[in-house]
Write an enzyme that holds these catalytic residues in place. Sequence first.
Site, PDB file in Angstrom:
ATOM      1  N   LYS A 189      48.933  66.128  48.630  1.00 56.90           N
ATOM      2  CA  LYS A 189      50.390  66.203  48.792  1.00 56.90           C
ATOM      3  C   LYS A 189      50.965  64.804  49.003  1.00 56.90           C
ATOM      4  CE  LYS A 189      52.420  67.160  52.894  1.00 56.90           C
ATOM      5  NZ  LYS A 189      52.702  67.920  54.122  1.00 56.90           N
ATOM      6  N   THR A 221      60.128  72.708  57.090  1.00 53.93           N
ATOM      7  CA  THR A 221      61.077  73.171  56.062  1.00 53.93           C
ATOM      8  C   THR A 221      60.441  74.209  55.141  1.00 53.93           C
ATOM      9  OG1 THR A 221      60.405  71.492  54.459  1.00 53.93           O
ATOM     10  CG2 THR A 221      62.137  70.873  56.020  1.00 53.93           C
TER      11      THR A 221
HETATM   12  C1  R5P Z   1      52.417  67.408  57.907  1.00 58.67           C
HETATM   13  O1  R5P Z   1      51.643  66.893  57.114  1.00 58.67           O
HETATM   14  C2  R5P Z   1      52.183  68.727  58.531  1.00 58.67           C
HETATM   15  O2  R5P Z   1      50.828  69.015  58.645  1.00 58.67           O
HETATM   16  C3  R5P Z   1      52.867  69.834  57.763  1.00 58.67           C
HETATM   17  O3  R5P Z   1      52.252  69.957  56.505  1.00 58.67           O
HETATM   18  C4  R5P Z   1      54.316  69.526  57.600  1.00 58.67           C
HETATM   19  O4  R5P Z   1      54.888  69.188  58.822  1.00 58.67           O
HETATM   20  C5  R5P Z   1      55.036  70.703  56.997  1.00 58.67           C
HETATM   21  O5  R5P Z   1      56.352  70.331  56.779  1.00 58.67           O
HETATM   22  P1  R5P Z   1      57.256  71.122  55.779  1.00 58.67           P
HETATM   23  O6  R5P Z   1      57.164  72.565  56.131  1.00 58.67           O
HETATM   24  O7  R5P Z   1      58.623  70.556  56.008  1.00 58.67           O
HETATM   25  O8  R5P Z   1      56.773  70.836  54.406  1.00 58.67           O
END
Ligand code: R5P
Length: 292
Positions: A189, A221
């Site tokens: 990602k 989010t």
């Molecule tokens: C960040 O890498 C965390 O592990 C989560 O993947 C992240 O906080 C998820 O954020 P969102 O739901 O906004 O994509």
Amino acid sequence: MIIIPGSASKDLGIKVAKMLNVELVPIEHKIFPDGESYIRFTNDLKNNDAVIIQSCSPPQDKNLIELFLMLDNAKDLGAKSITAIVPYLAYSRQDKRFMPFEAISIKTIAKLIESIGIDEIITFDIHSLEILKNFKIKAMNFSAMSLLGKYFLNLGLKDPLVIAPDKGAQRHAEAIAKILNSEYTFLEKHRNRVSGEVITFHKNLNVKNKDVIIIDDIISTGSTIANASKIAKNEGAKDIYVGCTHPLLIGDARKKLKDSGVKKIVGTDCIINETSEVSVAPIIVEYLRKKL
Ligand code: R5P
């Protein structure tokens, strides 16, 4: 030992006190007309071991202030020892300077908490274990993954694939897969730090007609999980389940996840909402029981 739950972790605190069969000291809490927080303990805790449980879920700043007020009040009122249990430690994701001159927010939060003079802090599935090094006091991370794993085990899914939506969540996916005796994989990602846009790189997955469990520490989010869910659906996955420790679910996250094909979201009571089906109380109790 006395358990004092803050307003963001009231039910969790009550559960922990009941399971341990120790005194619970509820707080009186109100917000003044100008927005300032007020707290009062409803009983004395002098010479007692105080365990303060307060998540810093949204509204983070209000809940953090409440946490500071409770910890400092316990110190001031003569608690023998103070354990802070902060199931969701806000600001953990800003743990470095991603861009020049940014504030390293978690460093500031750590300084403020330890300056009160408490003995230890415990949190759950902190974004990165490195963050604990910001604390000079004893700082521990507990994981809710064993409990989430048991939850998914009880669903009786046949040979599901566990997916980490990014590399950081790999250790969580691995923990769940171990419990389910199933396979796991992770996706790559990238998040644009300015726009917040999340790009997940496509990967061929062995999910045709298989159920999928996507595991992360936080759903904010929902973009990270929605991207992973879309990829799994495109690859022919059957039902998509999502598990996380901290279901922040900001804005239209629920809709985003549903639209991406997610059948069910399971969170813990580190953050309370309708998805918080798994309680982390047994893990807290297991630790505190050793201190009784
Ligand atoms: C960040 O890498 C965390 O592990 C989560 O993947 C992240 O906080 C998820 O954020 P969102 O739901 O906004 O994509």
